[in-house]
Design a protein around this motif. Structure first.
Motif, PDB file in Angstrom:
ATOM      1  N   THR A 121     -56.654  64.592  48.359  1.00  0.00           N
ATOM      2  CA  THR A 121     -55.799  64.793  46.711  1.00  0.00           C
ATOM      3  C   THR A 121     -55.628  66.545  46.566  1.00  0.00           C
ATOM      4  OG1 THR A 121     -57.806  62.960  46.057  1.00  0.00           O
ATOM      5  CG2 THR A 121     -56.407  65.162  43.751  1.00  0.00           C
ATOM      6  N   GLU A 122     -54.389  66.871  45.769  1.00  0.00           N
ATOM      7  CA  GLU A 122     -53.872  68.134  45.723  1.00  0.00           C
ATOM      8  C   GLU A 122     -54.923  68.265  44.028  1.00  0.00           C
ATOM      9  OE1 GLU A 122     -50.824  69.867  47.269  1.00  0.00           O
ATOM     10  OE2 GLU A 122     -51.253  68.115  48.544  1.00  0.00           O
ATOM     11  N   ALA A 123     -54.991  69.780  44.532  1.00  0.00           N
ATOM     12  CA  ALA A 123     -55.764  70.680  44.136  1.00  0.00           C
ATOM     13  C   ALA A 123     -55.362  70.317  42.396  1.00  0.00           C
ATOM     14  CB  ALA A 123     -55.663  71.959  44.317  1.00  0.00           C
ATOM     15  N   ALA A 124     -53.691  70.696  42.306  1.00  0.00           N
ATOM     16  CA  ALA A 124     -52.996  70.745  40.158  1.00  0.00           C
ATOM     17  C   ALA A 124     -53.480  69.662  39.869  1.00  0.00           C
ATOM     18  CB  ALA A 124     -51.781  71.027  40.990  1.00  0.00           C
ATOM     19  N   VAL A 125     -53.437  68.573  40.353  1.00  0.00           N
ATOM     20  CA  VAL A 125     -54.062  68.027  39.904  1.00  0.00           C
ATOM     21  C   VAL A 125     -55.802  66.758  39.512  1.00  0.00           C
ATOM     22  CG1 VAL A 125     -51.503  66.888  39.643  1.00  0.00           C
ATOM     23  CG2 VAL A 125     -53.214  66.118  41.744  1.00  0.00           C
ATOM     24  N   ALA A 126     -56.553  67.742  40.515  1.00  0.00           N
ATOM     25  CA  ALA A 126     -57.473  67.241  41.178  1.00  0.00           C
ATOM     26  C   ALA A 126     -58.413  66.498  39.812  1.00  0.00           C
ATOM     27  CB  ALA A 126     -58.261  68.664  41.813  1.00  0.00           C
TER      28      ALA A 126
END
Length: 190
Positions: A80-85
């Motif tokens: 998962t991308e940190a920006a949308v976690a």
């Protein structure tokens, strides 16, 4: 998770035309190539629309196999991308059946990895209104504050044809959002 299982999830997600879709690129053993997402549909479904692509998952730990002088991805991990976690966690909690425990083991804090690995559960109808668990997850995800922040800074892509190709992307899983103004002239909004 096998690449075949990932592609099944991508194929299911591709049915989310006119608003949302996942895309994936190809991986090679010695080089990473940029990814491309192509949107198309019925006449007028894409033409004149503006889209933004937000990467929600990246690939890691790929293993490869050679067969008939061709290199194939045998398996990989989706992170998962940190920006949308935070938003992905909230969206997944809302999308899974009550009592489902997903946030453990390999999927601890990795909701997009869980969605990619459970393509049998996260499917959607190939027909309007494209209902199903994957649609529920993505519909919830795009309403989350962190996703909206990522969307606000994403590059816009507009096409004057019935096909739009978004290229030069980092490999991964994407949500593509139709950001066309609802009152745009000469645009089919049906």
């Amino acid at each position: 998770m096998t690449f075949r299982k990932l592609l099944a999830g991508v194929a299911a997600a591709a049915t989310l035309l006119s608003g949302m879709a996942f895309g994936a690129g190809s991986a090679m053993a010695d080089e990473v190539k940029s990814a491309t997402i192509t949107l198309n549909g019925e006449t007028g479904a894409v033409k004149g629309h503006t889209y933004k692509a937000v990467r929600i998952g990246s690939y890691d730990h790929a293993s490869f196999v050679e067969k008939d002088d061709v290199t194939y991805v045998e398996s990989l991990t989706v992170n998962t991308e940190a920006a949308v976690a935070t938003g992905a966690t909230t969206a997944l909690d809302a999308a899974v059946a009550e009592g489902t425990t997903w946030n453990t083991g390999d999927y601890q804090d990795n909701p997009v990895g869980y969605v990619a690995s459970e393509s049998g559960y996260f499917t959607s109808s190939p027909n309007k209104p494209w209902s199903g668990n994957l649609r529920n997850f993505v519909s919830s995800l795009v309403r989350q504050a962190d996703f909206q922040d990522a969307l606000a800074t994403a590059t816009e892509y507009t096409t004057d044809s019935d096909t739009l190709t978004i290229s030069g992307l980092e490999e991964g899983l994407y949500v593509v959002v139709d950001t066309t103004a609802s009152n745009a002239e000469n645009v089919d909004h049906t």
